[in-house]
Write an enzyme that holds these catalytic residues in place. Structure first.
Site, mmCIF file in Angstrom:
data_model
loop_
_atom_site.group_PDB
_atom_site.id
_atom_site.type_symbol
_atom_site.label_atom_id
_atom_site.label_comp_id
_atom_site.label_asym_id
_atom_site.label_seq_id
_atom_site.Cartn_x
_atom_site.Cartn_y
_atom_site.Cartn_z
ATOM 1 N N TYR A 1 0.857 -1.191 0.000
ATOM 2 C CA TYR A 1 0.000 0.000 0.000
ATOM 3 C C TYR A 1 0.890 1.237 0.000
ATOM 4 O O TYR A 1 2.059 1.163 0.392
ATOM 5 C CB TYR A 1 -0.907 -0.018 1.241
ATOM 6 C CG TYR A 1 -2.030 0.984 1.175
ATOM 7 C CD1 TYR A 1 -3.046 0.841 0.253
ATOM 8 C CD2 TYR A 1 -2.056 2.087 2.010
ATOM 9 C CE1 TYR A 1 -4.065 1.768 0.162
ATOM 10 C CE2 TYR A 1 -3.075 3.019 1.941
ATOM 11 C CZ TYR A 1 -4.078 2.855 1.014
ATOM 12 O OH TYR A 1 -5.088 3.782 0.924
ATOM 13 N N PHE B 1 -7.270 9.214 -8.013
ATOM 14 C CA PHE B 1 -7.676 9.847 -6.749
ATOM 15 C C PHE B 1 -7.210 8.988 -5.588
ATOM 16 O O PHE B 1 -7.368 7.762 -5.601
ATOM 17 C CB PHE B 1 -9.206 10.031 -6.678
ATOM 18 C CG PHE B 1 -9.631 10.648 -5.373
ATOM 19 C CD1 PHE B 1 -9.538 12.027 -5.180
ATOM 20 C CD2 PHE B 1 -10.087 9.865 -4.316
ATOM 21 C CE1 PHE B 1 -9.885 12.614 -3.958
ATOM 22 C CE2 PHE B 1 -10.432 10.442 -3.099
ATOM 23 C CZ PHE B 1 -10.338 11.819 -2.926
HETATM 24 N N1 LIG Z 1 -8.135 5.845 -3.733
HETATM 25 C C1 LIG Z 1 -8.782 6.029 -2.586
HETATM 26 O O1 LIG Z 1 -8.678 7.052 -1.908
HETATM 27 C C2 LIG Z 1 -9.671 4.924 -2.125
HETATM 28 C C3 LIG Z 1 -10.582 5.137 -1.087
HETATM 29 C C4 LIG Z 1 -11.437 4.098 -0.745
HETATM 30 C C5 LIG Z 1 -11.324 2.878 -1.389
HETATM 31 N N2 LIG Z 1 -10.387 2.714 -2.328
HETATM 32 C C6 LIG Z 1 -10.235 1.463 -3.068
HETATM 33 O O2 LIG Z 1 -11.465 1.167 -3.653
HETATM 34 C C7 LIG Z 1 -11.568 -0.219 -3.827
HETATM 35 C C8 LIG Z 1 -12.897 -0.667 -3.225
HETATM 36 O O3 LIG Z 1 -12.880 -0.464 -1.822
HETATM 37 P P1 LIG Z 1 -14.177 -0.857 -0.976
HETATM 38 O O4 LIG Z 1 -13.887 -0.694 0.454
HETATM 39 O O5 LIG Z 1 -15.305 -0.137 -1.573
HETATM 40 O O6 LIG Z 1 -14.242 -2.403 -1.355
HETATM 41 P P2 LIG Z 1 -15.287 -3.547 -0.961
HETATM 42 O O7 LIG Z 1 -16.499 -2.964 -0.375
HETATM 43 O O8 LIG Z 1 -14.523 -4.570 -0.217
HETATM 44 O O9 LIG Z 1 -15.651 -4.126 -2.395
HETATM 45 C C9 LIG Z 1 -14.692 -4.721 -3.220
HETATM 46 C C10 LIG Z 1 -15.223 -4.653 -4.630
HETATM 47 O O10 LIG Z 1 -14.223 -5.087 -5.545
HETATM 48 C C11 LIG Z 1 -14.802 -6.023 -6.446
HETATM 49 N N3 LIG Z 1 -13.744 -6.949 -6.881
HETATM 50 C C12 LIG Z 1 -12.964 -7.706 -6.103
HETATM 51 N N4 LIG Z 1 -12.062 -8.386 -6.868
HETATM 52 C C13 LIG Z 1 -12.321 -8.024 -8.144
HETATM 53 C C14 LIG Z 1 -11.749 -8.378 -9.399
HETATM 54 N N5 LIG Z 1 -10.727 -9.240 -9.458
HETATM 55 N N6 LIG Z 1 -12.267 -7.835 -10.500
HETATM 56 C C15 LIG Z 1 -13.294 -6.959 -10.437
HETATM 57 N N7 LIG Z 1 -13.873 -6.579 -9.284
HETATM 58 C C16 LIG Z 1 -13.388 -7.106 -8.152
HETATM 59 C C17 LIG Z 1 -15.881 -6.696 -5.644
HETATM 60 O O11 LIG Z 1 -16.810 -7.238 -6.537
HETATM 61 P P3 LIG Z 1 -17.498 -8.702 -6.377
HETATM 62 O O12 LIG Z 1 -18.682 -8.512 -5.497
HETATM 63 O O13 LIG Z 1 -17.834 -9.023 -7.760
HETATM 64 O O14 LIG Z 1 -16.462 -9.613 -5.767
HETATM 65 C C18 LIG Z 1 -16.452 -5.507 -4.879
HETATM 66 O O15 LIG Z 1 -17.320 -4.777 -5.692
HETATM 67 C C19 LIG Z 1 -10.350 -0.831 -3.149
HETATM 68 O O16 LIG Z 1 -9.372 -1.061 -4.131
HETATM 69 C C20 LIG Z 1 -9.906 0.261 -2.214
HETATM 70 O O17 LIG Z 1 -8.536 0.186 -1.896
HETATM 71 C C21 LIG Z 1 -9.581 3.710 -2.726
#
Ligand SMILES: NC(=O)c1ccc[n+]([C@@H]2O[C@H](COP(=O)([O-])OP(=O)(O)OC[C@H]3O[C@@H](n4cnc5c(N)ncnc54)[C@H](OP(=O)(O)O)[C@@H]3O)[C@@H](O)[C@H]2O)c1
Length: 372
Positions: free
Chosen positions: A93, A309
């Site tokens: 990370y 972002f």
């Molecule tokens: N950049 C930032 O500031 C920021 C802030 C917040 C979150 N994030 C990122 O946003 C992402 C989502 O976070 P979250 O907390 O919302 O996650 P979450 O609620 O745990 O959900 C994970 C999501 O990823 C999908 N997924 C998992 N493996 C996948 C793959 N191989 N191909 C396509 N889709 C896949 C899942 O879909 P299925 O249901 O189909 O498994 C689910 O929709 C993470 O990468 C996190 O690090 C970034």
């Protein structure tokens, strides 16, 4: 004047300091004292090396330290397991704490007591981390006042526990990259993620229409219905989006000027294909662990913009007051019933192995929340 300055707290790796209360000088003078107090038992999920979370995370008892004048003793109530927590433990990370570390970047706690120089918080207040890396997977802890942001304690616990990262990310991405007006549309993938569910609801509150892409699964209709209940206009699978008929979506819905990419790989290329000329794709997650590939023709003939972002960077670029303002904006939406917590499963802290496994399984569609 010396003010007797509370109290007890827990810091990862700190020593039990039986009975020591931190002295607090308000107006000069010099004195110190100690007094007896009962230390409470703190349990925490700790990792001493990077690797598979199921192998490196352990539930341990922590020793307690006295609370200083600018410190806040917090009893944690609930803390989610997010992909960034997993990535941090794995060691991949953008921000890594010194080891050993307590896991967890997000969560809500209740203030038990405050040091004598604390001005913004009082016992009973609910608090969330101001920044990533705080270590929220523990029953209680002592944090410095500036490491905490207050949230109203009249919002649902699950909303408070999941407020500080995903809804903030969703809101910023919706308002900071394209000037959208009510009736405009936004396309996103991983729409059932925590961020995706917040995007759907905040977009609906702003009058924006959403096209939501999800991975196919046996109970897809159930998922589609759930996302539509949140305010999604269209919910479509990755496979359907690749078909020529996907164009029909845009007969009654304007082509999106904003795409939000949580996945990367082919999924993000498809989002680009459906963006309006001059539109922006914001990448905030890389769940597929595949690079974003942009066809040359789309860059030349549609002049699409590729942006990224990261909320941690946004916080570095903005003041704590601006973050507090963002939190209050989101709490207004919660109070108005326009923003609810993502679908969640509450898991007691001691069952953390089960929660960690579920958080890394595909198609679970339920945020694992550790309860203390
Ligand atoms: N950049 C930032 O500031 C920021 C802030 C917040 C979150 N994030 C990122 O946003 C992402 C989502 O976070 P979250 O907390 O919302 O996650 P979450 O609620 O745990 O959900 C994970 C999501 O990823 C999908 N997924 C998992 N493996 C996948 C793959 N191989 N191909 C396509 N889709 C896949 C899942 O879909 P299925 O249901 O189909 O498994 C689910 O929709 C993470 O990468 C996190 O690090 C970034």
């Amino acid at each position: 004047m010396w003010v007797r300055c509370a109290l007890w707290g827990a810091r990862a790796g700190s020593q039990l300091q039986s009975g020591v209360l931190a002295p607090c000088r308000r107006h000069g003078g010099a004195a110190s004292y100690s007094a007896s107090a009962q230390a409470s038992r703190v349990r925490a999920l700790i990792y001493g090396s990077h690797g598979d979370p199921a192998k490196v995370i352990e539930l341990k008892n922590l020793e307690l330290a006295a609370v200083g004048g600018s410190d806040v003793h917090v009893k944690m109530l609930a803390a989610p397991i997010n992909p960034s927590d997993i990535n941090m433990i794995q060691g991949n990370y953008g921000l890594l704490p010194k080891l050993p570390a307590v896991g967890g970047n997000e969560g809500v706690g209740q203030v038990e007591a405050v040091g004598c120089r604390v001005t913004r918080l009082k016992p009973g207040d609910w608090v969330i981390p101001a920044n990533a890396g705080l270590g929220t997977w523990q029953t209680e802890a002592v944090f410095s006042e500036k490491a905490l942001i207050q949230v109203p304690n009249d919002i649902p616990l699950q909303s408070a526990a999941t407020l500080g990262v995903n809804p903030c990310t969703a809101y910023r991405m919706l308002v900071d990259f394209e000037q959208l007006k009510p009736g405009d549309s936004v396309i996103q993938n991983a729409s059932n993620s925590g961020v995706g569910q917040a995007v759907i609801q905040i977009a609906a509150a702003l009058g924006l229409r959403t096209i939501n892409v999800v991975r196919d699964r046996p109970d897809i209709q159930k998922l589609m219905d759930r996302l539509k209940d949140l305010g999604a206009e269209h919910v479509i699978t990755e496979e359907e989006l690749r078909k020529p008929e996907a164009k029909n979506l845009f007969k009654n819905t304007p082509q999106p000027r904003l795409a939000l990419n949580c996945v990367g790989g082919k999924s993000s290329t498809e989002l680009l294909r459906h963006l309006a000329p001059g539109g922006t794709m914001v990448t905030y997650g890389g769940m597929a662990k595949q690079p974003v590939t942009a066809p040359v023709s789309l860059l030349i003939f549609k002049d699409l913009k590729l942006r990224g972002f990261w909320l941690s960077q946004w916080k570095k670029d903005h003041s704590p007051d601006e973050f507090q303002g963002l939190i209050l904006t989101l709490c207004d939406l919660i109070h108005r019933g326009q923003l609810t917590a993502p679908a969640c499963s509450e898991v007691p802290l001691q069952d953390y192995q089960r929660a960690l496994e579920a958080s890394m399984e595909p198609f679970v569609s339920s945020k694992q929340i550790l309860t203390m």
